[in-house]
Write an enzyme that holds these catalytic residues in place. Structure first.
Site, PDB file in Angstrom:
ATOM      1  N   TYR B  91     -14.010 -24.412 -31.389  1.00 12.29           N
ATOM      2  CA  TYR B  91     -13.839 -22.973 -31.188  1.00 12.29           C
ATOM      3  C   TYR B  91     -14.406 -22.533 -29.836  1.00 12.29           C
ATOM      4  CZ  TYR B  91     -12.674 -23.138 -36.130  1.00 12.29           C
ATOM      5  OH  TYR B  91     -12.086 -23.446 -37.338  1.00 12.29           O
ATOM      6  N   ASP B 150     -20.333 -29.554 -42.275  1.00 14.59           N
ATOM      7  CA  ASP B 150     -19.943 -30.955 -42.146  1.00 14.59           C
ATOM      8  C   ASP B 150     -20.730 -31.704 -41.082  1.00 14.59           C
ATOM      9  OD1 ASP B 150     -18.000 -31.658 -44.089  1.00 14.59           O
ATOM     10  OD2 ASP B 150     -16.586 -30.309 -43.130  1.00 14.59           O
ATOM     11  N   HIS B 390     -10.712 -31.265 -30.183  1.00 14.29           N
ATOM     12  CA  HIS B 390      -9.828 -30.566 -31.106  1.00 14.29           C
ATOM     13  C   HIS B 390      -9.997 -29.067 -30.967  1.00 14.29           C
ATOM     14  CE1 HIS B 390     -13.490 -30.355 -33.592  1.00 14.29           C
ATOM     15  NE2 HIS B 390     -12.909 -29.359 -34.231  1.00 14.29           N
ATOM     16  N   TYR B 469      -9.613 -16.997 -39.760  1.00 10.58           N
ATOM     17  CA  TYR B 469     -10.944 -16.641 -40.266  1.00 10.58           C
ATOM     18  C   TYR B 469     -11.975 -16.734 -39.142  1.00 10.58           C
ATOM     19  CZ  TYR B 469     -13.876 -20.895 -40.512  1.00 10.58           C
ATOM     20  OH  TYR B 469     -14.686 -21.946 -40.208  1.00 10.58           O
ATOM     21  N   ARG B 470     -11.596 -17.320 -38.009  1.00 14.94           N
ATOM     22  CA  ARG B 470     -12.514 -17.620 -36.909  1.00 14.94           C
ATOM     23  C   ARG B 470     -11.625 -18.040 -35.758  1.00 14.94           C
ATOM     24  NH1 ARG B 470     -17.013 -22.303 -38.029  1.00 14.94           N
ATOM     25  NH2 ARG B 470     -18.173 -22.199 -36.090  1.00 14.94           N
TER      26      ARG B 470
END
Lengths: 521, 521
Positions: B91, B150, B390, B469-470
């Site tokens: 992100y 995670d 990613h 959501y983000r």
């Protein structure tokens, strides 16, 4: 009573505003007659007190009407005091903080807009009462349970916005709200969470959106008018088992709350119990005069007698299990064994399958099954008979015993009243200590003493680090004053947001101690 | 890449501000050298891209230092981009939205201030990572479990503030935060909830206070700097049972999610599962080149081969039970029976008592036991080997199958990439559909294509009613733009609050699409 802050409402402004409200909703929905104004006062206020009397009540039917009302109020700087149904008894009822405010009553907006059985939620308007939503669920044949409050006449939205307590599993942490629609003080319409994304079908399924989540900003505040709200409903479990715990000694409270905390922390009990003392329980079952006619609080020996004869013990806990019958059976055995280590303690209950819910007769067992009723309302008759009223004083703490000692001491010794309490763990870690200051509303001296006592309690409890979870209209400012960390940084934060969202200060000025700049001292 | 909005930061202002920061925290904690600036970029950005490069990093150690830094930033109108530890990979990492911002890194504020075993909570600073809190719990011998993310290197506070997902029961609805301390944009210190009441011991035990609850206003926003936060910790259960479900056909997804919803709604599964597709699972266990070297997405027949040979099925679900062993046994039987109605489906798991937790070897089973690790980080090597990166594209929806069809179609057909997904129900009613757009960060064309694809996904998913959501730093504005109900009422609401709290617009301008007035178009 504190004197009402003047809203500096001019007769001319009010008159112009009323014309605007009539144009928005029709003359039949703008009430200014004496009878109506009396009906929308605090139901427990002494009859000649008028500090919190409104000048009119306006009752819209649609969101668009609310938006127009808000625009009119801004134009004429008329304070609007919003309620959903106004059943805020014990905390001031429907009455406004500022005398002469116009009450914005949302009772006519009473539609259940959606019930989804598969996903377990409803979308409701503010006028929807517990009764209404329950009936809609039944009428639709939906196998869903509603976490409801003790009195079924209240609004689902109104209760949620005041941090009201409900008792089923979804009542834990007051967690059943999901998604809101709000009319902002400027008349604009906001949808929160996923509702802000056109076409989203997750508005009432996911509690946040992208960016900050404002939903809880609209609870216990005056930042907006909530016009729709999502409510999560629980699928009917295979088995519902209302439970009772009774102990016989006042001192057993410590062992009860320690055992309860462990059983809530480990997930064995997953709902919101109430631990109720003898006198509060007696007020539902009996009349004070039958037990004691002397001055001051009921002596301990008589409380013991009541405990035995009414079979309510010194403490009674109402709680319940929900789930697969096999799991309920295991948990019941574990709970019974844990509590019955306390000498004389008893735990019992009855199992019900969903098709048997209609046979439940005890009103508390009904509430815990999501079946709303009004039976618990009679406790206010303890002192005043049909004129009974109460003030809720409800601080939050981790330690039930210390709070009990502090409050019981003050209520009995300083106010000479009976100590009546329900300790309510809305989660495993803390209790809301709902203390009921009960009085005869027809007796002005007693009523005034009840308010004085409540204010004393606010101040003294705060000195020990306890603050209220919800405050009565008459001492909202005092209760909010106690939240004073860093020279009242929290209040100033709220004021900054209030002034930004509501520059004319029209929405519920004074609500929970939040005042717009024009009305701040 | 979108061009960075100019912060209009003058060299003179920056220089004066840096002097102020040095005075506040000492020269050794104000970094301006090239190596440090590179370290605080998005770790997955192509090396020559500099849209999101900071001008300095300042690393305070105390709340008072943060307050002083904020005052200096206000004086010189210098944007501060706050992170806790900055492990926001996928992100944008620690990088600021506005080029030339000064990064306020809270990595040095890494104290676990309190752990209470009896009441199950901790109070932490922003630099505390999952690793740190886990270690502090172990070092204290506390029988408590931490719902962790995670990857264990992230900040507990940072993850919470970004709506990050954790997996134990308290991760449901992202519900483990209780109480905050916040430095506001004007440098003032706020405590939320019961923390606003001096001497309250319920700050980290009751999620609200008296009045509106602002905690979630400080998540995914730029309204304040969170300096302390309460975190609920779960008592160790008698039994922890990590579980796996495997199905062999892509089309089994529908039955999996329907069964899962029922088992989550009825409380049988009370945590946050992940439903993982073949390729995502393979990326942890294997390398792409071993399976396919052709152009475009891996063909379905090869995915089936991977599913069989890696024994991960077409969908694998990771989940777990926690509780008394007798209840876990009942629930396991119920779960196994429910899912194994799907042809070929298998459910299995292993039971652990708390004293056996240290024997758990599978990193996912560790995460679900609250034991943080970094093993899952290797999935980014799918395309790029050691240069793998990613982008997370993570919309929310009720319907896993429709979302799968939409996203798989776009990712495979329009972007030519492999579809890699974890569907994560953070509650029983909705999924966060975490899609990983994986690319080789050393290949500029592939990196640019990954960003282009992600932006396409944002737009196309929103047309179908799905919002993120983000959002990734590089398309926060685009993602926020989709939340456009009533002509962007939600964004305008956020802007109103932003301008009121942060009139100079110094805190994290552009975060989640919220810009201060001076930087708005």
């Amino acid at each position: 009573m504190t004197s009402a802050v003047s809203g500096e409402i001019s007769a001319a402004d009010l008159s112009s505003a009323l014309d605007g409200f009539v144009a928005a909703v029709g003359a039949e929905h703008v009430l200014t007659d004496e009878v109506s104004l009396r009906e929308f006062r605090d139901p427990f206020a002494f009859e000649t007190w008028d500090d919190y009397t409104a000048s009119a009540i306006v009752m819209p039917h649609t969101v668009e009407e609310i938006q127009e009302i808000v625009r009119v109020a801004n134009r004429h700087t008329i304070p609007l005091w919003t309620h959903s149904t106004g059943r805020n008894n014990g905390y001031g009822g429907p009455a406004p903080r500022v005398r002469g405010s116009v009450i914005l009553s949302l009772r006519r907006m009473n539609r259940v807009l959606e019930i989804d059985e598969e996903l377990g939620y409803a979308l409701v308007e503010p006028g929807v009462r517990w009764f209404d939503l329950y009936e809609a669920i039944q009428a639709g044949g939906h196998k869903l349970m509603l976490s409801c409050a003790d009195l079924g006449w209240g609004s689902v939205i109104g209760n949620t916005l005041d941090h009201g307590i409900t008792y089923l599993p979804y009542g834990t942490n007051m967690g059943m709200q999901c998604g809101m629609e709000v009319v902002l003080p400027n008349g604009e319409l906001l949808r929160t969470g996923m509702g802000a994304l056109p076409g989203s079908r997750a508005w009432n399924l996911y509690k946040r959106g992208l960016g900050p989540t404002p939903d809880q900003l609209f609870m216990q505040s005056n930042f907006g008018i909530v016009t729709k709200m999502g409510v999560w409903l629980m699928p009917e479990p295979e088995c519902y088992m209302p439970l009772w715990l009774r102990v016989w000694r006042d001192g057993d409270l410590a062992a009860v709350v320690d055992t309860l905390r462990r059983l809530m922390l480990d997930g064995t009990i997953e709902m919101v119990p109430q631990i109720i003392n003898t006198i509060l329980f007696a007020s539902v079952l009996s009349k004070r005069d039958l037990w004691y006619q002397g001055d001051g609080p009921i002596p301990d020996a008589i409380v013991d007698k009541m405990a035995r004869e009414l079979e309510v013990g010194r403490w009674m806990m109402r709680f319940a299990l929900y789930g697969d019958e096999s799991v309920v059976d295991l948990r019941f055995r574990k709970i019974k064994e844990a509590f019955e280590r306390i000498e004389g303690a008893e735990v019992w209950g009855t199992k019900y399958a969903p098709e048997q819910f209609s046979q439940i007769e005890n009103p508390i067992e009904q509430v815990q099954a999501g079946i709303p009723n009004l039976d618990l309302n009679q406790m206010t008759g303890w002192y005043g008979g049909e004129h009974g009223g109460h003030i809720g004083f409800s601080p939050v703490g981790r330690d039930a015993v210390a709070l009990r000692d502090l409050l019981r001491g003050m209520i009995e010794r300083q106010a000479g009243l009976d100590y009546m309490v329900a300790m309510i763990p809305t989660n495993a870690r803390s209790f809301v200590h709902v203390t009921l200051v009960i009085f005869d509303t027809a007796n002005e001296a007693q009523a005034r003493a009840a308010y004085d006592t409540s204010k004393l309690l606010v101040r003294e409890a705060a000195k020990q680090g306890y603050g209220e979870y919800r405050a009565h209209l008459d001492f909202m400012d005092l209760a909010a004053d106690q939240y004073s960390f860093n020279d009242h940084a929290y209040r100033r934060f709220n004021e900054t947001i209030k002034d930004a969202l509501d520059p004319n200060g029209i929405l519920s000025p004074g609500k929970q101690g939040i005042w717009p700049s024009r009305l701040r001292p």
